[in-house]
Design an enzyme around this catalytic site. Structure first.
Site, PDB file in Angstrom:
ATOM      1  N   GLU A  49       5.721  33.640  40.640  1.00 57.69           N
ATOM      2  CA  GLU A  49       5.785  34.178  39.283  1.00 57.69           C
ATOM      3  C   GLU A  49       6.037  33.121  38.209  1.00 57.69           C
ATOM      4  O   GLU A  49       5.409  33.150  37.139  1.00 57.69           O
ATOM      5  CB  GLU A  49       6.853  35.275  39.203  1.00 57.69           C
ATOM      6  CG  GLU A  49       6.471  36.573  39.889  1.00 57.69           C
ATOM      7  CD  GLU A  49       6.627  36.507  41.397  1.00 57.69           C
ATOM      8  OE1 GLU A  49       6.009  37.336  42.104  1.00 57.69           O
ATOM      9  OE2 GLU A  49       7.379  35.622  41.874  1.00 57.69           O
ATOM     10  N   ARG A  64      -3.929  42.692  47.835  1.00 55.95           N
ATOM     11  CA  ARG A  64      -4.227  41.516  48.648  1.00 55.95           C
ATOM     12  C   ARG A  64      -5.625  41.584  49.259  1.00 55.95           C
ATOM     13  O   ARG A  64      -6.398  40.622  49.149  1.00 55.95           O
ATOM     14  CB  ARG A  64      -3.187  41.368  49.766  1.00 55.95           C
ATOM     15  CG  ARG A  64      -1.758  41.253  49.265  1.00 55.95           C
ATOM     16  CD  ARG A  64      -0.808  40.838  50.376  1.00 55.95           C
ATOM     17  NE  ARG A  64       0.590  41.082  50.017  1.00 55.95           N
ATOM     18  CZ  ARG A  64       1.616  40.405  50.504  1.00 55.95           C
ATOM     19  NH1 ARG A  64       1.427  39.440  51.372  1.00 55.95           N
ATOM     20  NH2 ARG A  64       2.852  40.692  50.137  1.00 55.95           N
ATOM     21  N   THR A 111      -2.399  41.338  40.190  1.00 49.68           N
ATOM     22  CA  THR A 111      -1.014  40.914  40.408  1.00 49.68           C
ATOM     23  C   THR A 111      -0.846  40.060  41.660  1.00 49.68           C
ATOM     24  O   THR A 111       0.257  39.599  41.947  1.00 49.68           O
ATOM     25  CB  THR A 111      -0.081  42.141  40.458  1.00 49.68           C
ATOM     26  OG1 THR A 111       1.280  41.728  40.297  1.00 49.68           O
ATOM     27  CG2 THR A 111      -0.259  42.897  41.773  1.00 49.68           C
ATOM     28  N   ASP A 119       7.998  46.195  38.092  1.00 53.31           N
ATOM     29  CA  ASP A 119       7.483  45.031  37.371  1.00 53.31           C
ATOM     30  C   ASP A 119       6.008  45.129  36.981  1.00 53.31           C
ATOM     31  O   ASP A 119       5.639  45.012  35.807  1.00 53.31           O
ATOM     32  CB  ASP A 119       7.730  43.754  38.185  1.00 53.31           C
ATOM     33  CG  ASP A 119       7.253  43.872  39.628  1.00 53.31           C
ATOM     34  OD1 ASP A 119       6.889  44.980  40.063  1.00 53.31           O
ATOM     35  OD2 ASP A 119       7.258  42.844  40.336  1.00 53.31           O
ATOM     36  N   GLU A 167       0.049  47.080  48.724  1.00 54.09           N
ATOM     37  CA  GLU A 167      -0.125  45.734  49.255  1.00 54.09           C
ATOM     38  C   GLU A 167      -1.558  45.494  49.754  1.00 54.09           C
ATOM     39  O   GLU A 167      -2.127  44.423  49.545  1.00 54.09           O
ATOM     40  CB  GLU A 167       0.870  45.476  50.391  1.00 54.09           C
ATOM     41  CG  GLU A 167       2.327  45.490  49.971  1.00 54.09           C
ATOM     42  CD  GLU A 167       2.713  44.306  49.084  1.00 54.09           C
ATOM     43  OE1 GLU A 167       1.880  43.400  48.881  1.00 54.09           O
ATOM     44  OE2 GLU A 167       3.861  44.295  48.600  1.00 54.09           O
TER      45      GLU A 167
END
Length: 673
Positions: free
Chosen positions: A573, A308, A662, A437, A304
């Site tokens: 998404e 980010r 992502t 994913d 994360e």
């Protein structure tokens, strides 16, 4: 004694030399005076004094040297030309698909030159719309203009000058021998044998864009202005009640902390730049410069914080050219490196960025596959910018290790991997949802980022898509929607996470980069399914998880929602995939679908005092049960993709020059080296 003897000898003897000068040699009477005329006559007399044989030999030598010089010049010129052409050829790669040749060479846009005056931003200008939004054009500038008709915002919008240097790629030559053939896709071998990490020589420097490279901007339309208004409303809540903290709690007008690093602010930096929000961006920059400190005794999640924080800082550096963000990126990157100090080199999930220690979760020694394989874009780019190979080396080792592991099912991977043994665990469960994913997403995107040369990544991606087709695709009833389910120990489940809706966009991106044409067809069917996950729900907002009906039942829709799955977290998404689909096809229905979603976000999740909130019940329009939390990705991803979806300017973050991580942070595609 000496003086007496000398006196007896008489006066000392003196010697003289007598020289008689002829009149013609006397100075001033035609003699040597160092004049050019005298030197010419002298040389000519010496030449005439040589015999005929001596003169012939000298002339022959001069002629011979002249001929040798001409021959050497010609040979060296041909050799240099050959070397230059070979060097250029080595920089080019081409992959062929039967009936389809790659048309989008990989390029690296040069970041904008750092500006010492961070308060200065380019002026607004209109952009000329392209003939059609899906036409592939060469890269151009990132320019944004606010419409003069916008009176609601009460703030002028400044354009963002281009951060890309136009790099038109030449046509590439075929190589004679292909090394990967995957169900119709023939991928040609790379000319170079070096790995990208071995080519890192020195830090990249931002460079300015030449004036002749500027393109006329496309005007911002009403839907984009609506996105700007939504962003400002969300930002108002964050600024008023959660400034400098991780996430806004809009209902209670407070905040929540995860890492204590201003996640929402960092996640939103490049969104503000792309939307042209000068004042908000400058205010956030000051916080980063003065208050963002990573020397804290706090555990952060490696995945994360990478996607980010590190991704957000790198992206903002490229868009703005401001070295502040690169320095912060280097700081956090170095502090995350202890995660890779494991027996298997598979990183731990958590890092204490103050103490420099790392550990797995308290309840297991496993990491999730998605987390350890979805940090590569960011660390690879950090190595390219800094010249320090350690970042890329660490994440490349992870990918090479996973490439060799057993336990896959036609390219599909389990969800967990052990940090001690380096082996997959919890075998037999395969999904494209949570915990797996972005592994598939980053296979393709690393291949694109690196100039489409790392064929192991492409091989794994192509095999995985075939595995999805073989094991996970089914069609629902009654509308026969194609969806991606899950496989658990040989048993198929008709469960599909909203997270899986990244897949249509990824498939479309692969097709755009020359992969099999049927990938785009599959993308078109899957994005229809993702839209129906919104359209068939009472609020027009998708739940976190849906189950599809495999058998027709009277009075039942394709989508079934369980009580535990009916929350909505403002996820990006579906909007992300709508952006890719519109960018590559130009079909306006994708914009219309995105507009419906934005309106429903405003209708059911907007908080009057500022901010948006996730909700617990998408099936109850009268009371969607707000959860009092605005995730950072709503500003970092959802609204960014909305703004890009509604734009008709394909050069606004050109997908032939940038690849999104992502968390929707655009990073440049590398020039072939």
């Amino acid at each position: 004694m000496y003086s007496g003897a000398a006196a007896a000898a008489g006066p000392p003897r003196r010697d003289f030399i007598s020289v008689t000068l002829g009149p013609e040699e006397a100075v001033g009477v035609g003699g040597y005076n160092n004049s050019k005329a005298w030197r010419r006559r002298s040389c000519w007399r010496k030449w005439k004094q040589l015999s005929r044989l001596q003169r012939s030999v000298i002339l022959f030598l001069f002629a011979f040297l002249a001929v040798c010089g001409v021959i050497s010049y010609t040979s060296m010129g041909e050799a240099w030309k050959s070397i230059t052409n070979k060097s250029l050829d080595d920089q080019r790669t081409e992959q062929e698909i039967p009936g389809l040749k790659l048309a989008n060479p990989a390029v690296l846009p040069a970041p904008q030159k750092a500006d010492t005056n961070h308060g200065d931003y380019p002026e607004l200008s209109l952009q000329k719309p392209p003939k059609s939004p899906h036409v592939r054009r060469g890269p151009s500038n990132l320019q944004i203009k606010a419409s003069r008709r916008d009176t609601r915002l009460k703030t002028r919008h400044d354009t963002i000058r281009a951060v890309d240097e136009l790099v038109e790629a030449d046509k590439v030559e075929k190589t004679e021998k292909s090394i990967i053939s995957w169900r119709g896709a023939v991928i040609e071998p790379d000319q170079s044998t070096e790995t990208p990490s071995s080519k890192i020589k020195e830090p990249e420097k931002p460079s300015s864009v030449e004036a002749e490279d500027q393109k006329e901007p496309v005007p911002i339309n009403e839907r984009q202005l609506a996105v700007i208004e939504a962003f400002r409303h969300a930002w108002k809540g964050y600024k008023d009640f959660a400034w400098g903290h991780d996430e806004l709690k809009p209902l209670s007008k407070s905040y929540s902390e995860w890492f204590g690093l201003g996640l929402t602010l960092i996640d939103a930096l490049d969104t503000m730049w792309i939307l042209g929000l000068k004042e908000e961006f400058e205010e956030a920059r000051k916080w980063v410069a003065n208050d963002l400190v990573f020397d804290k005794n706090v555990d952060v999640n490696l995945f994360e914080s990478t996607i980010r924080i590190l991704g957000g800082l790198l992206s903002t550096y490229h868009l703005s050219g401001d070295s502040l963000f690169l320095e912060k990126a280097k700081d956090i990157g170095n502090r995350l490196m202890p995660a890779f100090k494991t027996p298997s080199k598979i990183p731990y999930s958590d890092v204490n960025i103050g103490r420099g220690t790392a550990h797995p979760p308290r309840w297991t020694s496993d990491s999730t596959v998605a987390e350890v394989t979805s940090i590569q874009l960011e660390f690879r780019e950090l190595s390219r910018l800094t010249g320090d190979e350690k970042f890329q080396k660490a994440v490349d080792e992870v990918m090479k290790h996973v490439h060799t592991l057993s336990g896959k099912n036609d390219g599909l991977v389990p969800m967990f991997i052990n940090t001690n043994s380096g082996q997959f665990t919890h075998l037999g469960v395969y999904t494209l949802g949570a915990r797996a994913d972005s592994y598939y997403e980053y296979l393709l995107k690393q291949w694109i980022q690196g100039g489409r040369k790392e064929n192991e990544l492409l091989e794994d991606y192509m095999r995985a898509i075939e595995g999805v087709k073989k094991h996970l695709l089914q069609r629902s009833e009654p509308k026969k929607l194609t969806f991606v389910g899950e496989l658990a120990h040989g048993h198929f489940s008709a469960k599909m996470d909203h997270l899986v809706c990244f897949l249509p966009g990824t498939l479309a991106l692969g097709a755009h980069n020359g992969l099999a044409a049927d990938h785009m067809k599959l993308a078109e069917t899957l994005i229809e399914t993702c839209y129906q996950m919104y359209a068939q729900v009472e609020t027009g907002l998708s739940p976190e998880i849906v189950h599809f009906n495999l058998h027709a039942q009277k009075g039942h829709k394709d989508v079934e929602i369980k009580p535990a799955d009916r929350h909505n977290l403002l996820r990006p998404e579906t909007v992300e995939s709508l952006f890719y689909m519109y960018r590559f096809t130009g079909d306006k229905k994708y914009q219309d679908w995105g507009w419906e979603i934005l309106q429903n976000f405003n209708r059911y999740t907007r908080v009057p005092t500022g901010g948006y909130t996730s909700i617990n019940n998408v099936q109850n329009p009268s009371n969607p049960e707000p959860r009092d939390k605005m995730e950072s990705f709503f500003l970092g991803e959802t609204l960014k993709y909305m703004f890009l979806l509604f734009s008709d300017d394909i050069d606004l973050i050109n997908l032939d020059k940038y690849v999104f991580n992502t968390e929707a942070h655009p990073l440049p595609i590398w020039v072939p080296a």
